[in-house]
Write an enzyme that holds these catalytic residues in place. Structure first.
Site, short mmCIF file in Angstrom:
data_model
loop_
_atom_site.label_atom_id
_atom_site.label_comp_id
_atom_site.label_asym_id
_atom_site.label_seq_id
_atom_site.Cartn_x
_atom_site.Cartn_y
_atom_site.Cartn_z
N GLY B 220 -3.16 4.26 -4.49
CA GLY B 220 -2.41 5.85 -4.69
C GLY B 220 -1.93 6.75 -2.56
O GLY B 220 -1.34 5.79 -2.29
N SER B 221 -2.51 7.51 -2.08
CA SER B 221 -1.89 8.07 -1.13
C SER B 221 -2.05 6.93 0.20
O SER B 221 -1.31 7.02 1.13
CB SER B 221 -2.75 9.31 -0.22
N THR B 222 -2.72 5.98 -0.42
CA THR B 222 -2.84 4.79 1.17
C THR B 222 -1.36 3.83 1.11
O THR B 222 -0.92 3.46 2.01
CB THR B 222 -3.83 3.42 1.06
N PHE B 223 -1.03 4.38 0.34
CA PHE B 223 0.53 3.22 0.15
C PHE B 223 2.12 4.02 0.81
O PHE B 223 2.88 3.32 1.07
CB PHE B 223 1.21 3.37 -1.39
N LYS B 224 1.09 5.84 1.19
CA LYS B 224 2.16 5.90 1.49
C LYS B 224 2.46 5.66 3.24
O LYS B 224 3.53 5.57 3.68
CB LYS B 224 1.75 7.44 2.28
#
Lengths: 484, 490
Positions: B220-224
């Site tokens: 999810g957004s942690t990959f940003k």
């Protein structure tokens, strides 16, 4: 017999018998001391390895074994003074080592859990006492082995009855997988085959002694072989049939092989004709192939021999072929391999993994694992020595009946050792007999002590000095009228 | 009759000879292969005949041994707080073999390792029983407890991985629900029963799965954070506060589909800092598709994606696909589509940022000890890669710190400590049908050094969907782990 000398010397030549073999009773006693001490040390060794202490029963065990050996020795000294001095110590040593191994397996938790251990050594000591008692009875009451000749045909009937007993409904006991070779009387189980071995040897010896000339000479030559006449062939066919029948109905491969082998050996010795051996081998081969083709029990044994690992896997994972598979063969091979050259030492192996037959059929694996190649070779050589003394007795015996009986018994003993040890070590298919003296079991120990008793009786007769020749009148004269 | 008798004697001799030859074949020629046959139970009996060495955390053993009362195996393994430590230790069972650290360092623990040969020979000569050596881990008992208790309190399923950024030492490795390896250490019926209950077929919770290392989740957004790193490294933007060229709404290239943001957030032409602070899908999706598949994959690989990590326990490889269409790259760049990562992998991402751009190889065995606690082998920290330049790492740090200061990750704030982090709520299931995964990755900084980086994933099927967020479920766990590490260093 010696001819009287024509010269006037004081020497007089005589037969070997007249000089006689020395009795060697003290040799026997000295050897017996070792035969008792070695198992006593082994017993202490087991206790130290398992419990870190000298077993509390060491004294009573040592005294028990020593007492039994002492009684046996005294009986031999009194009733068979010229007997072979090696047989008693060798049998005592094996019996003592067997007791140690059984006691060692008694300590195994695994075997105790499946009800196959605990107190068996005590039982075996009692069986040993009974065996030595029978040994003594043989020596005390059988003054001359030739007496047995009178019971030739009674022996035949007796042997047949013994062999067929396990098939009698209500008497036969289905103790373990496969072979039906036990009978149950009260709480006792007896393996009549062990006794039949001896009785059958008596019958063969008596019958062959009478028929040997007919069998040897009255034959026609056919394709380079001397073929016997039909009426002489009859009993042989009968014996062949019986051994096949035992195989079929009692599914006892070992016993049938043993009896047939013993018969061939005695026949060959009696007739001195190689053709009998060829004939016997052909018949046994035909019988074995025939039976193996429709008897699943025998087929399983052969398969287990060819691929013990597959048998182990089938036993572990279960199979749906309706045959009871056993992992014992593979477990025994692992036991031997784990023992290696010098062994793990008494009490430090894990031959109990063989489970229920660890102290009977497979006891050799315990020796292999804990005493190693060195120890097991020594055990095999002790067996070899017993057989060698038996054959030597046959050679020395002066009557054909004694010769035949001695070679029959020692030949059967050798075959049994080979079939059992070979089976346990995976040299030949497993047959389910027990190592004489080593294995747990009353019938085996008692019958084999009787067998040793008979061999000792024959050796005593063979080595006994012939009665001194009657004084020759000529010799008397030369003594009276001395020259010069 | 003597001639045939002599022949029979020879025959009997041959029988005995055959037995002797066979015996030599078995006990000399074939002895070793029979003795070492893995099916030969003696191999196992010998293995359990001596007490096994211990696995050590913070100088204390988390394992032990007990004498078994039944069966032919003498000792069995015991575990202290077994369920908490199971993802670290694995198990060793009399009936079911060994896994993970117990299996990898089996030679040391059982004392059969070649490096112990001299000592074992000496012991044999002096009559001392054989002993096993010890495995000293890098873990922190306090961090592990914080991680496990946090997951347990949360309920659901989840995992935590914590790393010391400057060395790569693994400080915590927790998975929930877990199992107590003590229950399957023996060979009894009770152990068999426990083993059956652990089987995934009988237990949908799959407690024996090591979620920290062996399960991949969409990050999810942690990959940003990775996407932001890629943007900085490839020179797409030079600073955190430079305006990005990000339209809103943004239609993914090659499609007519608009990429949505969660809620009405200020993402139009937002700076990287603001985009990360509010977790703008549009900004990072566009960055990903702009950089293209190759550059994104290259950066992900630098952080450790697509490869199994050996700590020495093997972790699953995290996924970032190649050969994707631009719209798929956009989705992958915000941690959806095929992108999937282990908690360890996301802890590595945070740790590389915290360590000024240098990623250290994660490891959990500090040293191996002989039974007399002599050190046999010590693991030295090792650089794995450099996903960021130090300058870019500092830019990213300040962005992540903003997230915790005033963005989506405020629940991870610790008094007197600089914390940087990133939340994530990853869609899960066909058409996002199942409850999403709540993620949080973060690091804490005390002064100039960062003692800990942590990744937390929580999957709570029972929680109300609207309540699931990285900030709500995962960040408090990460916070307590970071606090535990900082406190234990004081």
């Amino acid at each position: 017999m010696s001819s009287s000398t024509s010269n006037t010397s004081t020497h007089h030549t005589s037969t070997i018998g007249a000089i006689g073999a020395p009795s060697r009773r003290n040799t026997e006693l000295a050897l017996l001391v070792f035969a008792v001490l070695i198992p006593v040390f082994a017993y202490a060794n087991v206790g130290l390895a398992i419990d870190d202490q000298v077993p509390s029963g060491l004294l009573s065990y040592g005294l028990g074994l020593g007492l039994l050996a002492g009684v046996a020795h005294l009986v031999v000294r009194k009733f068979a003074p010229y007997a072979d001095p090696l047989m008693l110590p060798l049998a005592t040593l094996l019996n003592g080592l067997g007791l140690v191994a059984i006691w060692r397996l008694d300590q195994s938790k695994l075997l105790q859990q499946i009800g196959q251990a605990g107190g068996k050594a005590t039982n075996q000591l009692i069986y040993t006492a009974m065996g030595i008692a029978l040994f003594a009875v043989v020596l005390v009451f059988l003054k001359d082995h030739r007496v047995l000749q009178r019971y030739t045909y009674i022996s035949m009937v007796g042997a047949l009855v013994l062999l067929l007993l396990p098939l009698v409904p209500g008497l036969g006991a289905n103790i373990t997988y496969g072979a039906k070779i036990w009978i149950q009387v009260g709480s006792f189980t007896i393996q009549p085959g062990e006794f039949a071995k001896i009785v059958l040897a008596v019958f063969f010896a008596g019958y062959l002694m009478v028929k040997r000339d007919a069998l040897a000479l009255a034959s026609r030559r056919f394709m380079g072989l001397y073929l016997p006449r039909g009426r002489d062939l009859g009993p042989i066919i009968v014996v062949w049939m019986i051994s096949i029948l035992i195989l079929v109905f009692e599914t006892d491969l070992g016993t049938s092989l043993l009896f047939f082998g013993m018969f061939i050996i005695m026949l060959y010795v009696a007739t001195e004709r190689t053709s009998w051996i060829v004939f016997g081998l052909l018949m046994s081969a035909a019988g074995a192939v025939g039976v193996a083709s429709f008897e699943p029990h025998v087929q399983t044994r052969v398969q287990a021999w060819l691929d013990p690992m597959r048998e182990y896997t089938l036993s572990r994972n279960g199979s749906n072929d309706g045959i009871v598979h056993s992992e014992q063969a593979m477990q025994a091979l692992w036991a031997f391999g784990s023992g290696g050259t010098l062994g793990t030492g008494w009490g430090q192996g894990h031959s109990e993994l063989i489970r229920f037959a660890a102290n009977s059929d497979f006891i050799l694996a315990t020796f292999g694992e804990e005493l190693g190649l060195a120890g097991l070779m020594a055990i095999l050589l002790i067996y070899g020595l017993i057989v060698e003394r038996g054959v030597r007795t046959a050679l020395a015996a002066r009557d054909p009946f004694g010769k035949l009986l001695a070679i029959g018994l020692s030949g059967a003993f050798a075959l049994q050792v080979f079939v059992v040890a070979g089976g346990v070590m995976g040299l030949i298919p497993l047959t389910g007999m027990t190592m004489p003296f080593l294995a747990y079991g009353g019938s085996s120990v008692i019958a084999n002590w009787a067998l040793i008793g008979i061999l000792i009786r024959i050796s005593d007769t063979a080595r006994r000095p012939a009665p001194a020749p009657a004084p020759s009148p000529d010799a008397e004269m030369t003594q009276v009228v001395r020259p010069s | 009759m003597n001639k045939p008798l002599r022949r029979i004697a020879i025959f009997c001799g041959l029988l005995v000879l055959a037995l002797l030859i066979r015996d030599n074949w078995l006990q000399y020629v074939k002895a070793d292969s029979l003795r070492e046959d893995p099916d030969n139970r003696r191999v196992l009996i010998a293995r359990y005949a001596t007490p096994r060495g211990d696995i050590i955390v913070d100088g204390k053993a988390i394992t032990g041994h007990a004498e078994t009362t039944s069966g032919d195996f003498k000792y069995k393994r015991t575990y202290k707080d077994g369920a908490m430590w199971a993802p670290v230790t694995g198990f060793v069972s009399q009936a079911y073999g060994a896994t993970q650290l117990e299996s990898i360092e089996d030679g040391i623990l059982t004392g059969t390792d070649d490096r112990l040969f001299f000592r074992n020979t000496l012991d044999m000569l002096t009559g001392k029983p054989k002993e096993g050596g010890n495995v000293v881990t890098t873990l922190s008992a306090a961090a592990q407890k914080a991680a496990y208790d946090g997951l347990k309190k949360q309920g659901g399923k989840g995992a935590v991985a914590a790393i010391e950024p400057s060395t790569g030492k693994i400080l915590a490795l927790a998975s929930y629900p877990s199992y107590d390896p003590s229950t399957i250490a023996g060979g009894s019926d009770a152990d068999a029963e426990a083993w059956k209950k652990l089987d995934k077929k009988n237990n949908p919770d799959d407690p024996s799965l090591n979620r920290a290392l062996r399960e991949v989740y969409p990050p999810g957004s942690t990959f940003k954070v990775v996407t932001a790193a890629a943007a900085l490294e490839n020179g797409l933007y030079k600073s955190a506060d430079e305006q990005t060229d990000s339209p809103l709404p943004w239609t993914m290239p090659g499609t007519t589909t608009q990429l949505k943001n969660e809620g009405n957030i200020p993402c139009k032409n937002a700076t990287l800092r603001v985009a990360l602070q509010y977790s703008c899908n549009t900004v990072f999706g566009k960055i990903g598709s702009q950089l293209g598949n190759d550059k994104m994959l290259e950066e992900a690989k630098k952080f450790g994606f697509t490869e199994e990590q050996f700590t020495p326990v093997r972790s699953s490889a995290s996924v970032f696909s190649d050969d994707m269409a631009p719209s798929e790259v956009a989705l992958s760049s915000i941690g959806q589509f095929n992108t999937a990562a282990t908690p360890l992998q996301m802890a590595m991402v945070a740790s590389a940022v915290a360590n000024n751009g240098t990623l250290m190889k994660p490891y959990m065995v500090d040293s191996l000890q002989a039974p007399n606690v002599d050190t046999l082998e010590k693991t030295e920290p090792e650089k794995l890669s450099e996903p960021l330049s130090p300058e870019n790492a500092q830019i990213l740090q300040s962005m992540m710190e903003t997230v915790v200061e005033k963005g989506t990750g405020t629940t991870a704030q610790i008094d007197g400590v600089t914390v940087g982090g990133k939340t994530g709520t990853a869609q899960h299931g066909e058409n996002n049908s199942k409850n999403p995964y709540a993620w949080f990755i973060s690091y804490a900084k005390v002064g100039d050094s960062a003692p800990v980086a942590v990744a937390v994933v929580v999957q709570d099927d029972k929680a109300v969907r609207e309540n699931i967020s990285g900030s709500g479920l995962a960040a408090p766990i990460a916070k307590s782990v970071m606090e535990a590490v900082i406190d234990s260093k004081k």
